[in-house]
Design a protein around this motif. Structure first.
Motif, PDB file in Angstrom:
ATOM      1  N   ILE A 132      -0.202  -0.593   1.097  1.00  0.00           N
ATOM      2  CA  ILE A 132       0.588  -0.958   2.273  1.00  0.00           C
ATOM      3  C   ILE A 132      -0.298  -1.039   3.502  1.00  0.00           C
ATOM      4  N   SER A 133      -0.050  -2.064   4.300  1.00  0.00           N
ATOM      5  CA  SER A 133      -0.720  -2.240   5.586  1.00  0.00           C
ATOM      6  C   SER A 133       0.339  -2.208   6.685  1.00  0.00           C
ATOM      7  N   ILE A 134      -0.010  -1.638   7.837  1.00  0.00           N
ATOM      8  CA  ILE A 134       0.949  -1.643   8.949  1.00  0.00           C
ATOM      9  C   ILE A 134       0.660  -2.771   9.931  1.00  0.00           C
ATOM     10  N   GLY A 135      -0.292  -3.631   9.588  1.00  0.00           N
ATOM     11  CA  GLY A 135      -0.565  -4.767  10.472  1.00  0.00           C
ATOM     12  C   GLY A 135      -1.939  -5.341  10.227  1.00  0.00           C
ATOM     13  N   ASP A 136      -2.181  -6.492  10.792  1.00  0.00           N
ATOM     14  CA  ASP A 136      -3.439  -7.188  10.584  1.00  0.00           C
ATOM     15  C   ASP A 136      -4.502  -6.726  11.568  1.00  0.00           C
ATOM     16  N   TYR A 137      -4.897  -5.484  11.413  1.00  0.00           N
ATOM     17  CA  TYR A 137      -5.980  -4.917  12.215  1.00  0.00           C
ATOM     18  C   TYR A 137      -6.540  -3.737  11.440  1.00  0.00           C
ATOM     19  N   VAL A 138      -7.672  -3.238  11.865  1.00  0.00           N
ATOM     20  CA  VAL A 138      -8.350  -2.173  11.134  1.00  0.00           C
ATOM     21  C   VAL A 138      -8.411  -0.907  11.985  1.00  0.00           C
ATOM     22  N   LEU A 139      -8.055   0.228  11.383  1.00  0.00           N
ATOM     23  CA  LEU A 139      -8.128   1.528  12.039  1.00  0.00           C
ATOM     24  C   LEU A 139      -9.290   2.319  11.446  1.00  0.00           C
ATOM     25  N   THR A 140      -9.597   3.455  12.050  1.00  0.00           N
ATOM     26  CA  THR A 140     -10.706   4.268  11.547  1.00  0.00           C
ATOM     27  C   THR A 140     -10.358   4.972  10.244  1.00  0.00           C
ATOM     28  N   GLY A 141      -9.086   5.068   9.936  1.00  0.00           N
ATOM     29  CA  GLY A 141      -8.669   5.714   8.692  1.00  0.00           C
ATOM     30  C   GLY A 141      -7.214   5.433   8.408  1.00  0.00           C
ATOM     31  N   GLY A 142      -6.754   5.920   7.273  1.00  0.00           N
ATOM     32  CA  GLY A 142      -5.382   5.646   6.857  1.00  0.00           C
ATOM     33  C   GLY A 142      -4.341   6.598   7.397  1.00  0.00           C
ATOM     34  N   GLU A 143      -4.767   7.619   8.133  1.00  0.00           N
ATOM     35  CA  GLU A 143      -3.827   8.642   8.581  1.00  0.00           C
ATOM     36  C   GLU A 143      -2.713   8.084   9.471  1.00  0.00           C
ATOM     37  N   LEU A 144      -3.082   7.307  10.480  1.00  0.00           N
ATOM     38  CA  LEU A 144      -2.069   6.777  11.392  1.00  0.00           C
ATOM     39  C   LEU A 144      -1.109   5.846  10.658  1.00  0.00           C
ATOM     40  N   GLY A 145      -1.633   5.063   9.726  1.00  0.00           N
ATOM     41  CA  GLY A 145      -0.774   4.197   8.931  1.00  0.00           C
ATOM     42  C   GLY A 145       0.199   4.998   8.090  1.00  0.00           C
ATOM     43  N   ALA A 146      -0.273   6.082   7.491  1.00  0.00           N
ATOM     44  CA  ALA A 146       0.597   6.934   6.679  1.00  0.00           C
ATOM     45  C   ALA A 146       1.707   7.536   7.533  1.00  0.00           C
ATOM     46  N   MET A 147       1.375   7.953   8.744  1.00  0.00           N
ATOM     47  CA  MET A 147       2.386   8.523   9.638  1.00  0.00           C
ATOM     48  C   MET A 147       3.479   7.512   9.940  1.00  0.00           C
ATOM     49  N   VAL A 148       3.084   6.264  10.171  1.00  0.00           N
ATOM     50  CA  VAL A 148       4.057   5.215  10.474  1.00  0.00           C
ATOM     51  C   VAL A 148       4.984   4.997   9.281  1.00  0.00           C
ATOM     52  N   VAL A 149       4.407   4.878   8.094  1.00  0.00           N
ATOM     53  CA  VAL A 149       5.218   4.640   6.901  1.00  0.00           C
ATOM     54  C   VAL A 149       6.155   5.821   6.643  1.00  0.00           C
ATOM     55  N   ILE A 150       5.629   7.032   6.740  1.00  0.00           N
ATOM     56  CA  ILE A 150       6.433   8.228   6.476  1.00  0.00           C
ATOM     57  C   ILE A 150       7.590   8.333   7.461  1.00  0.00           C
ATOM     58  N   ASP A 151       7.317   8.084   8.737  1.00  0.00           N
ATOM     59  CA  ASP A 151       8.385   8.129   9.738  1.00  0.00           C
ATOM     60  C   ASP A 151       9.471   7.106   9.427  1.00  0.00           C
ATOM     61  N   SER A 152       9.063   5.896   9.049  1.00  0.00           N
ATOM     62  CA  SER A 152      10.035   4.837   8.783  1.00  0.00           C
ATOM     63  C   SER A 152      10.873   5.129   7.544  1.00  0.00           C
TER      64      SER A 152
END
Length: 249
Positions: A132-152
């Motif tokens: 899963i991706s939260i958007g077309d950009y790159v972050l330093t790690g997957g943590e912020l993406g995981a937080m977004v998915v978990i919250d949703s």
């Protein structure tokens, strides 16, 4: 629901899981969070979790062994359910409300948050069930993406939100953007609430909200209407708006 998170920086999740709706969900025993530092599963004395990529190239790649062993351990501790193992990755399918609703039906989710240049491909092929991706950009790690998915996902679980209709009325849940919302006072600095909302006529209010939802989606995300089952009434609202908009242009 059981949610396990594999991360090299578990402290990042302390504030998120200990606040607001996610905290309340855990207090209600609707969800259980478990954040694991997969460095603890490294099989060497230096707890190394990454290495240089075969064939050369920039950056470091996460080794398969710590991830495989961590997921094996978490899976064995929940043998009665088959978890969805989610890799946060720019190459994954983009997160949508539909994806969140699907994940909310599961009993056990495992999130893998990587760092460095990437993952050993064997992790994708033999451990992961979803990318899963939260958007077309790159972050330093997957943590912020995981937080977004978990919250949703967690906010969709029964009993989490105070009003059970809230997730149903959210933007994207119906396929449309949500209608405008107002609260007291009815007149604020000369800006007034639409009369229909204070009329007490619920039939008219429902129709107003439906219309505003259609028109807001038309103006801001017209792509969402391409596959939406528009009724004749919806089409008339759209045509009237376009005609008025064209005249006022």
């Amino acid at each position: 629901m059981k949610i396990d998170v594999l991360s090299l920086f578990p402290e990042m999740f302390t504030g998120v899981f200990g606040s607001s709706i996610l905290k309340k969900a855990a207090e209600k025993n609707v969800v259980e969070y478990n954040v694991v530092n997969f460095r603890d599963y490294a099989d060497n004395k230096h707890q190394t979790v990454d290495d240089y990529p075969y064939g050369g190239g920039a950056g470091m790649v996460l080794k398969p062994q710590p991830i495989f062993d961590a997921v094996d351990h978490l899976t064995k501790s929940n043998e009665h359910t088959k978890p969805r193992v989610i890799l946060l990755c720019p190459q994954g399918k983009v997160l949508t409300q539909k994806v969140s609703e699907e994940l909310a039906q599961e009993q056990h989710l495992i999130f893998i948050c990587g760092h460095y240049e990437g993952y050993d491909e064997r992790i994708r092929e033999h451990v992961v069930t979803d990318e899963i991706s939260i958007g077309d950009y790159v972050l330093t790690g997957g943590e912020l993406g995981a937080m977004v998915v978990i919250d949703s996902v967690v906010r969709l679980l029964p009993g989490v939100l105070g009003n059970e209709d809230s997730p149903i009325l959210d933007s994207f849940s119906s396929g449309l953007l949500e209608h405008p919302q107002y609260t007291r006072p009815a007149n604020f600095r000369g800006m007034t609430v639409p009369d229909v909302l204070t009329s007490g006529n619920h039939k008219n209010i429902d129709e107003w909200r439906e219309k505003e939802s259609i028109l807001r989606t038309l103006q801001r995300r017209p792509d969402l209407l391409e596959n939406y089952p528009l009724t004749d009434k919806h089409k008339q609202w759209i045509n009237d708006w376009k005609k008025e908009h064209k005249e006022n242009k």
